[in-house]
Motif scaffolding. Structure first.
Motif, mmCIF file in Angstrom:
data_model
loop_
_atom_site.group_PDB
_atom_site.id
_atom_site.type_symbol
_atom_site.label_atom_id
_atom_site.label_comp_id
_atom_site.label_asym_id
_atom_site.label_seq_id
_atom_site.Cartn_x
_atom_site.Cartn_y
_atom_site.Cartn_z
ATOM 1 N N GLN A 42 0.862 -1.176 0.000
ATOM 2 C CA GLN A 42 0.000 0.000 0.000
ATOM 3 C C GLN A 42 0.904 1.233 0.000
ATOM 4 O OE1 GLN A 42 -3.416 0.084 -0.107
ATOM 5 N NE2 GLN A 42 -3.376 -2.129 -0.366
ATOM 6 N N LEU A 43 0.957 1.925 -1.140
ATOM 7 C CA LEU A 43 1.855 3.068 -1.275
ATOM 8 C C LEU A 43 1.092 4.377 -1.107
ATOM 9 C CD1 LEU A 43 3.965 1.885 -4.365
ATOM 10 C CD2 LEU A 43 4.450 1.562 -1.939
ATOM 11 N N SER A 44 1.718 5.323 -0.436
ATOM 12 C CA SER A 44 1.084 6.626 -0.213
ATOM 13 C C SER A 44 1.216 7.499 -1.454
ATOM 14 C CB SER A 44 1.743 7.323 0.986
ATOM 15 O OG SER A 44 3.097 7.611 0.690
ATOM 16 N N LYS A 45 0.635 8.694 -1.363
ATOM 17 C CA LYS A 45 0.609 9.595 -2.519
ATOM 18 C C LYS A 45 2.009 9.980 -2.989
ATOM 19 C CE LYS A 45 -1.927 12.659 -0.494
ATOM 20 N NZ LYS A 45 -2.680 13.890 -0.207
ATOM 21 N N ASP A 46 2.947 10.134 -2.053
ATOM 22 C CA ASP A 46 4.287 10.584 -2.443
ATOM 23 C C ASP A 46 5.071 9.515 -3.192
ATOM 24 O OD1 ASP A 46 4.596 8.967 -0.303
ATOM 25 O OD2 ASP A 46 5.676 10.398 0.955
ATOM 26 N N LEU A 47 4.593 8.254 -3.154
ATOM 27 C CA LEU A 47 5.257 7.178 -3.881
ATOM 28 C C LEU A 47 4.440 6.694 -5.069
ATOM 29 C CD1 LEU A 47 6.601 5.020 -0.924
ATOM 30 C CD2 LEU A 47 7.932 6.468 -2.431
ATOM 31 N N LYS A 48 3.140 6.540 -4.860
ATOM 32 C CA LYS A 48 2.282 5.937 -5.882
ATOM 33 C C LYS A 48 1.870 6.933 -6.949
ATOM 34 C CE LYS A 48 -0.473 2.531 -7.312
ATOM 35 N NZ LYS A 48 -0.020 1.188 -7.696
ATOM 36 N N GLY A 49 1.754 8.177 -6.565
ATOM 37 C CA GLY A 49 1.179 9.158 -7.488
ATOM 38 C C GLY A 49 -0.235 9.501 -7.049
ATOM 39 N N THR A 50 -0.757 10.608 -7.488
ATOM 40 C CA THR A 50 -2.064 11.064 -7.017
ATOM 41 C C THR A 50 -3.037 11.277 -8.169
ATOM 42 O OG1 THR A 50 -1.301 13.349 -7.094
ATOM 43 C CG2 THR A 50 -1.118 12.205 -4.996
ATOM 44 N N ARG A 51 -4.300 11.245 -7.821
ATOM 45 C CA ARG A 51 -5.366 11.596 -8.754
ATOM 46 C C ARG A 51 -6.106 12.785 -8.150
ATOM 47 N NH1 ARG A 51 -8.974 8.662 -12.121
ATOM 48 N NH2 ARG A 51 -7.408 7.016 -12.253
ATOM 49 N N ILE A 357 7.406 7.910 2.158
ATOM 50 C CA ILE A 357 8.842 8.177 2.262
ATOM 51 C C ILE A 357 9.283 8.110 3.723
ATOM 52 C CG2 ILE A 357 10.632 9.922 1.952
ATOM 53 C CD1 ILE A 357 9.780 8.674 -0.648
ATOM 54 N N ASP A 358 8.459 8.652 4.618
ATOM 55 C CA ASP A 358 8.775 8.632 6.048
ATOM 56 C C ASP A 358 8.814 7.205 6.574
ATOM 57 O OD1 ASP A 358 8.233 11.735 6.635
ATOM 58 O OD2 ASP A 358 6.657 10.958 5.346
ATOM 59 N N ALA A 359 7.863 6.366 6.127
ATOM 60 C CA ALA A 359 7.805 4.973 6.575
ATOM 61 C C ALA A 359 9.017 4.188 6.083
ATOM 62 C CB ALA A 359 6.516 4.320 6.082
ATOM 63 N N ILE A 360 9.474 4.484 4.875
ATOM 64 C CA ILE A 360 10.660 3.808 4.335
ATOM 65 C C ILE A 360 11.892 4.177 5.161
ATOM 66 C CG2 ILE A 360 12.210 3.698 2.345
ATOM 67 C CD1 ILE A 360 9.735 3.887 0.566
ATOM 68 N N CYS A 361 11.970 5.441 5.581
ATOM 69 C CA CYS A 361 13.080 5.859 6.454
ATOM 70 C C CYS A 361 13.038 5.076 7.774
ATOM 71 C CB CYS A 361 12.992 7.355 6.740
ATOM 72 S SG CYS A 361 13.331 8.382 5.286
ATOM 73 N N ALA A 362 11.817 4.844 8.306
ATOM 74 C CA ALA A 362 11.670 4.048 9.525
ATOM 75 C C ALA A 362 12.109 2.604 9.270
ATOM 76 C CB ALA A 362 10.220 4.086 10.001
ATOM 77 N N LYS A 416 -4.066 10.369 13.020
ATOM 78 C CA LYS A 416 -4.791 10.444 11.748
ATOM 79 C C LYS A 416 -3.909 10.892 10.589
ATOM 80 C CE LYS A 416 -9.382 11.197 13.697
ATOM 81 N NZ LYS A 416 -10.588 12.064 13.711
ATOM 82 N N TRP A 417 -2.795 11.554 10.893
ATOM 83 C CA TRP A 417 -1.911 12.023 9.828
ATOM 84 C C TRP A 417 -1.156 10.822 9.262
ATOM 85 C CZ3 TRP A 417 3.221 15.163 10.170
ATOM 86 C CH2 TRP A 417 3.492 15.730 8.913
ATOM 87 N N ILE A 418 -1.371 10.522 7.993
ATOM 88 C CA ILE A 418 -0.870 9.298 7.366
ATOM 89 C C ILE A 418 0.645 9.114 7.507
ATOM 90 C CG2 ILE A 418 -0.610 8.065 5.169
ATOM 91 C CD1 ILE A 418 -3.355 7.812 6.350
ATOM 92 N N PRO A 419 1.481 10.137 7.219
ATOM 93 C CA PRO A 419 2.935 9.921 7.342
ATOM 94 C C PRO A 419 3.357 9.453 8.732
ATOM 95 C CG PRO A 419 2.509 11.935 6.126
ATOM 96 C CD PRO A 419 1.181 11.477 6.666
ATOM 97 N N VAL A 420 2.787 10.066 9.780
ATOM 98 C CA VAL A 420 3.147 9.688 11.147
ATOM 99 C C VAL A 420 2.595 8.305 11.480
ATOM 100 C CG1 VAL A 420 2.889 10.288 13.595
ATOM 101 C CG2 VAL A 420 3.255 12.087 11.897
ATOM 102 N N GLY A 424 4.604 4.835 12.568
ATOM 103 C CA GLY A 424 4.242 4.065 13.758
ATOM 104 C C GLY A 424 4.000 2.597 13.442
ATOM 105 N N MET A 425 3.276 2.320 12.355
ATOM 106 C CA MET A 425 2.965 0.936 11.978
ATOM 107 C C MET A 425 4.234 0.176 11.607
ATOM 108 S SD MET A 425 -0.304 0.181 12.140
ATOM 109 C CE MET A 425 -0.755 -0.999 10.882
ATOM 110 N N VAL A 426 5.107 0.801 10.824
ATOM 111 C CA VAL A 426 6.350 0.143 10.408
ATOM 112 C C VAL A 426 7.219 -0.163 11.632
ATOM 113 C CG1 VAL A 426 8.520 0.449 9.153
ATOM 114 C CG2 VAL A 426 6.366 1.088 8.075
ATOM 115 N N LEU A 427 7.385 0.814 12.529
ATOM 116 C CA LEU A 427 8.198 0.601 13.723
ATOM 117 C C LEU A 427 7.588 -0.477 14.622
ATOM 118 C CD1 LEU A 427 9.186 4.254 14.727
ATOM 119 C CD2 LEU A 427 10.685 2.483 13.776
ATOM 120 N N PHE A 428 6.276 -0.450 14.774
ATOM 121 C CA PHE A 428 5.606 -1.415 15.646
ATOM 122 C C PHE A 428 5.847 -2.844 15.168
ATOM 123 C CE2 PHE A 428 1.902 -4.112 16.509
ATOM 124 C CZ PHE A 428 1.869 -4.075 17.898
ATOM 125 N N TRP A 429 5.493 -3.105 13.889
ATOM 126 C CA TRP A 429 5.662 -4.468 13.371
ATOM 127 C C TRP A 429 7.141 -4.838 13.255
ATOM 128 C CZ3 TRP A 429 1.893 -7.504 13.980
ATOM 129 C CH2 TRP A 429 0.573 -7.068 13.841
#
Length: 449
Positions: A42-51, A357-362, A416-420, A424-429
């Motif tokens: 599941q890629l965010s807007k900064d990676l997948k692209g936006t509509r 991008i933030d999650a990849i850094c995590a 609720k802010w997706i980047p944060v 959190g999800m990446v670090l948790f798992w």
């Protein structure tokens, strides 16, 4: 062959299998295509692209037919579409002028946000022009993006009507919630649109279920009084009640299938789409999609590839160093390190973590932390510390650092802010997998000096 050697070989084979599944996938043939059974990232807007879609207030008109008393009527036209005597017709705006106010614009924006959430869209932005009601929706690109956007045009008016008189018996204000459900029996799987009514709606539904039933006269002739279920005036189904409904729950069958997973999924998507419209509520203003444009991602794909290759090279060099310095144990834990990375990527896919991008850094931070973790273990085993004591020392050394990070990741996950939230999800798992996986790896793979 020594039992410990067999266990190590099996562990290495399992790690290699996990790595192949993670980095390559499991493909099966469906029709003319080969489909990967492992979910996509599941890629965010900064990676997948936006509509980006622009929704404007519908300025069109609709033709209404009035009876002699000035009431809107559906019986004023004959079979050829001509006015009957005593009836008149007039073009009225789809959105009455008195409805075009800031209060309704804001409510429309809120309902659109509810619909997007119901459709499973996690990363989106909705902007409103308070003066003309124009709404800009920006969301990441998926295979369902077109469907999601054009479903925003629906008014979302839910009604239960008398099939003959067209009288409205139930409406949006009587609904508590709606969702798609399914039931599986020996015959197959049936998908339902489940509508739960509020306190007032529950009373109305109970009364309707008493009246709209099949009855028989003295001669045994059956008469059935039916209702129609409608969305935006379009009939979904026509039905009657076999018994009194006291639960306040209406379940409408959307479709059923035996073993065809794609068909069942299609029915679920249909039911979920309708449920989202009902659950979000009726729009106070009718909107139309006036533009629907693709936007490329803000991050250059070439730069992303260069970063990935660079990180891969750094990891490779670091693991080669461990293999040379610690020999057999270094090779075994280097294989284990690759397995950790592969397993974490699988977990992130199945938990639907939104990668930004933030999650990849995590994720890169976790790889670094795991490297330090196994290097400390290798250093301890080379000094002659037995595995039981080594595990104890290693975990005591890093648990004081990693536990606070784990708690912080849980807090981030619920933001609720997706980047944060994605960080959190990446670090948790990542930390959960690291604690469990390395415990097994150290005990199974490492050889005492």
């Amino acid at each position: 062959m020594n039992k410990n050697v067999i266990v190590k070989i099996l562990a290495i084979l399992i790690i290699l299998a996990i790595s192949l599944i993670s980095f390559v996938g499991i493909y099966v043939k469906r029709g003319n295509d080969r489909v990967n059974l492992i979910p996509n990232y599941q890629l965010s807007k900064d990676l997948k692209g936006t509509r980006t879609a622009k929704l404007t207030v519908d300025a069109s008109t609709k033709e209404l037919v009035f009876d002699s008393n000035g009431n809107v009527s559906e019986d004023g036209l004959d079979s050829e579409g001509n006015l009957k005597e005593g009836y008149s017709k007039k073009d009225e705006p789809v959105n009455p002028k008195e409805n075009l106010k800031e209060e309704n614009y804001k409510l429309s924006k809120e309902i659109i946000e509810k619909r997007l959430s119901s459709y499973g869209v996690n990363d989106y932005a909705v902007r409103l022009n308070n003066e003309n009601g124009e709404i800009i929706v920006e969301l990441y690109e998926t295979k369902n993006t077109d469907t999601v956007i054009y479903n925003l045009e629906y008014f979302g008016e839910f009604t239960v009507n008398d099939s003959e008189t067209k009288e409205t018996l139930l409406s949006n204000r009587d609904v508590k919630s709606a969702k798609a459900v399914y039931g599986t029996t020996e015959v197959g799987t049936t998908v339902y649109l489940s509508i739960e009514f509020n306190k007032e709606g529950k009373k109305k539904l109970q009364e309707i279920s008493k009246n709209y039933i099949e009855t028989k006269d003295e001669e045994g002739k059956s008469t059935t009084k039916k209702v129609t279920i409608n969305i935006d005036g379009q009939q979904l189904t026509e039905t009657y009640f076999a018994e009194e409904n006291i639960e306040g729950l209406l379940q409408l069958s959307v479709g059923s299938a035996t073993t065809d997973v794609e068909t069942i999924q299609s029915y679920l998507e249909q039911a979920s789409s309708i449920a989202s419209l009902i659950d979000a509520g009726k729009m106070p203003i009718k909107y139309v999609v006036s533009s629907n444009n693709n936007l490329s991602t803000g991050i250059n794909q070439a730069i992303i590839k260069i970063c990935i290759y660079s990180i891969g090279l750094i990891i490779f060099v670091a693991l080669v160093y461990l293999c040379i310095k610690y020999k057999v144990n270094g090779i075994l834990l280097s294989i284990s390190y690759v397995g950790y990375m592969a397993l974490l990527l699988i977990v992130l896919r199945y938990t639907n973590v939104m990668l930004s991008i933030d999650a990849i850094c995590a994720f890169i931070t976790l790889l670094f932390a795991n490297y330090i973790f196994i290097k400390y273990a290798l250093k301890g085993i080379s000094k002659g510390i037995n595995k039981k004591e080594l595990v104890k020392q290693t975990y005591l050394r890093y648990i004081s650092i990693l536990i606070p990070v784990l708690l912080m990741s849980i807090v981030f996950t619920f933001m609720k802010w997706i980047p944060v939230a994605s960080i959190g999800m990446v670090l948790f798992w990542g930390l959960i997998v690291m604690f469990i996986y390395n415990y097994i790896a150290i005990n199974v793979l490492l050889k005492d000096k």
